[in-house]
Design a protein around this motif. Structure first.
Motif, PDB file in Angstrom:
ATOM      1  N   SER A 216       0.846  -1.189   0.000  1.00  6.77           N
ATOM      2  CA  SER A 216       0.000   0.000   0.000  1.00  6.77           C
ATOM      3  C   SER A 216       0.881   1.237   0.000  1.00  6.77           C
ATOM      4  O   SER A 216       1.908   1.277   0.675  1.00  6.77           O
ATOM      5  CB  SER A 216      -0.886   0.014   1.247  1.00  6.77           C
ATOM      6  OG  SER A 216      -1.562  -1.225   1.389  1.00  6.77           O
TER       7      SER A 216
ATOM      8  N   PHE B 161       0.960   5.653  -0.190  1.00  6.40           N
ATOM      9  CA  PHE B 161       0.167   6.839   0.134  1.00  6.40           C
ATOM     10  C   PHE B 161       0.969   8.112  -0.091  1.00  6.40           C
ATOM     11  O   PHE B 161       2.186   8.131   0.064  1.00  6.40           O
ATOM     12  CB  PHE B 161      -0.270   6.797   1.615  1.00  6.40           C
ATOM     13  CG  PHE B 161      -0.949   5.523   1.998  1.00  6.40           C
ATOM     14  CD1 PHE B 161      -0.216   4.479   2.545  1.00  6.40           C
ATOM     15  CD2 PHE B 161      -2.303   5.353   1.816  1.00  6.40           C
ATOM     16  CE1 PHE B 161      -0.825   3.291   2.893  1.00  6.40           C
ATOM     17  CE2 PHE B 161      -2.925   4.160   2.161  1.00  6.40           C
ATOM     18  CZ  PHE B 161      -2.183   3.133   2.700  1.00  6.40           C
TER      19      PHE B 161
ATOM     20  N   SER C  10      -4.134   7.432  -2.193  1.00 10.15           N
ATOM     21  CA  SER C  10      -3.672   6.093  -1.879  1.00 10.15           C
ATOM     22  C   SER C  10      -3.681   5.285  -3.171  1.00 10.15           C
ATOM     23  O   SER C  10      -4.514   5.517  -4.045  1.00 10.15           O
ATOM     24  CB  SER C  10      -4.571   5.427  -0.836  1.00 10.15           C
ATOM     25  OG  SER C  10      -5.904   5.360  -1.300  1.00 10.15           O
TER      26      SER C  10
ATOM     27  N   TYR D  11      -2.749   1.142  -4.732  1.00 11.07           N
ATOM     28  CA  TYR D  11      -2.430  -0.215  -4.325  1.00 11.07           C
ATOM     29  C   TYR D  11      -1.994  -1.098  -5.500  1.00 11.07           C
ATOM     30  O   TYR D  11      -1.376  -2.145  -5.295  1.00 11.07           O
ATOM     31  CB  TYR D  11      -3.645  -0.866  -3.657  1.00 11.07           C
ATOM     32  CG  TYR D  11      -4.170  -0.084  -2.486  1.00 11.07           C
ATOM     33  CD1 TYR D  11      -5.235   0.795  -2.636  1.00 11.07           C
ATOM     34  CD2 TYR D  11      -3.606  -0.219  -1.227  1.00 11.07           C
ATOM     35  CE1 TYR D  11      -5.715   1.523  -1.561  1.00 11.07           C
ATOM     36  CE2 TYR D  11      -4.088   0.509  -0.143  1.00 11.07           C
ATOM     37  CZ  TYR D  11      -5.134   1.369  -0.323  1.00 11.07           C
ATOM     38  OH  TYR D  11      -5.608   2.088   0.745  1.00 11.07           O
TER      39      TYR D  11
ATOM     40  N   GLY E 181       0.674  -3.765   4.612  1.00 10.63           N
ATOM     41  CA  GLY E 181      -0.692  -4.254   4.611  1.00 10.63           C
ATOM     42  C   GLY E 181      -1.564  -3.538   5.602  1.00 10.63           C
ATOM     43  O   GLY E 181      -1.165  -2.557   6.218  1.00 10.63           O
ATOM     44  N   SER E 182      -2.772  -4.055   5.773  1.00  9.43           N
ATOM     45  CA  SER E 182      -3.783  -3.390   6.592  1.00  9.43           C
ATOM     46  C   SER E 182      -3.351  -3.229   8.030  1.00  9.43           C
ATOM     47  O   SER E 182      -2.833  -4.160   8.649  1.00  9.43           O
ATOM     48  CB  SER E 182      -5.082  -4.197   6.554  1.00  9.43           C
ATOM     49  OG  SER E 182      -5.624  -4.188   5.272  1.00  9.43           O
TER      50      SER E 182
ATOM     51  N   LEU F  93       3.065   2.695   8.939  1.00  9.38           N
ATOM     52  CA  LEU F  93       3.563   3.277   7.707  1.00  9.38           C
ATOM     53  C   LEU F  93       5.046   3.611   7.853  1.00  9.38           C
ATOM     54  O   LEU F  93       5.493   4.005   8.926  1.00  9.38           O
ATOM     55  CB  LEU F  93       2.806   4.566   7.388  1.00  9.38           C
ATOM     56  CG  LEU F  93       1.311   4.452   7.112  1.00  9.38           C
ATOM     57  CD1 LEU F  93       0.714   5.840   6.912  1.00  9.38           C
ATOM     58  CD2 LEU F  93       1.050   3.581   5.908  1.00  9.38           C
TER      59      LEU F  93
END
Lengths: 116, 111
Positions: free
Chosen positions: B32, B34, B49, B51, B94-95, B99
């Motif tokens: 991910s 951002f 964002s 992906y 990932g989730s 960061l």
């Protein structure tokens, strides 16, 4: 949507006292909250990651006994700076993510701490 | 050591021009990506964002991702003085993972 608030926005305290900063997710349930510190003209520094109902995970070099983090509910996390010293003066920012926001983190407006 | 590299700038562009901000990352497991904007004295604000490989457009902003090259960029079209800020690139595996931020690129848009 995805609003995160922090309180207070600014605080001045005397050396040796403790300060509590609140971070709230206003319109979503934050499964994970993150606490950052930023000194002037420097990048964000992650201090710790907290998941609701469990102990925070601190980054290397961050004193867990000095920076107490409590993530008691899905909408509230607190950071307490204990026995603050002038070198703790900084901009403290929280962020939050949820199961629905997935990887996206939303930042609070920050708390500027000055220790005299 | 996972690293995210950005040109520190400052990057200066005239009003109305395209600003191009670049970022490379070291962790091939990153999923991910951002872009955050941070005005002086304020906290970061999520602006994009991305992906999947390719381009993602949102208004005047376009994010580009190339996982093979471990490269992500942000284009700002029709730059405005209000776009003047520090732009932070961030990546995550990932989730709900932490960061990893770059140090940011300072963008100045001159009227």
């Amino acid at each position: 949507g995805a609003v995160v608030s922090q309180h207070p926005s600014r605080v001045i305290c005397k050396s040796g006292t403790s300060v509590k900063i609140e971070c709230r997710s206003l319109d979503f349930q934050a499964t994970t909250m993150f606490w950052y510190r930023q000194f002037p003209k420097q990048s964000l520094m992650l201090m710790a990651t907290s998941n609701e109902g469990s102990k925070a995970t601190y980054e290397q070099g961050v004193e867990k006994d000095k920076f107490l983090i409590n993530h008691a509910s899905l909408t509230l996390s607190t950071l307490t700076v204990t026995s603050a010293h002038p070198e703790d003066s900084s901009f403290y920012i929280c962020s939050a993510s949820s199961r629905t926001s997935g990887d996206e983190q939303y930042f609070g407006p920050g708390t500027r701490l000055t220790v005299t | 050591q996972k690293e995210v590299e950005q040109n520190s700038g400052p990057l200066s562009v005239p009003e109305g021009a395209i600003a191009s901000l670049n970022c490379t990352y070291s962790d091939r497991g990153s999923q991910s990506f951002f872009w955050y904007r941070q005005y002086s004295g304020k906290s970061p604000e999520l602006i994009m964002s991305i992906y999947s490989n390719g381009d993602k457009e949102d208004g005047r902003f376009t994010a580009q991702l190339n996982k093979a090259s471990q490269y992500v960029s942000l284009l700002i079209r029709d730059s405005q003085p209000s776009d003047s800020a520090t732009y932070l690139c961030a990546v995550s595996p990932g989730s709900n993972y932490k960061l990893t931020f770059g140090k940011g690129t300072l963008l100045t848009v001159n009227p």
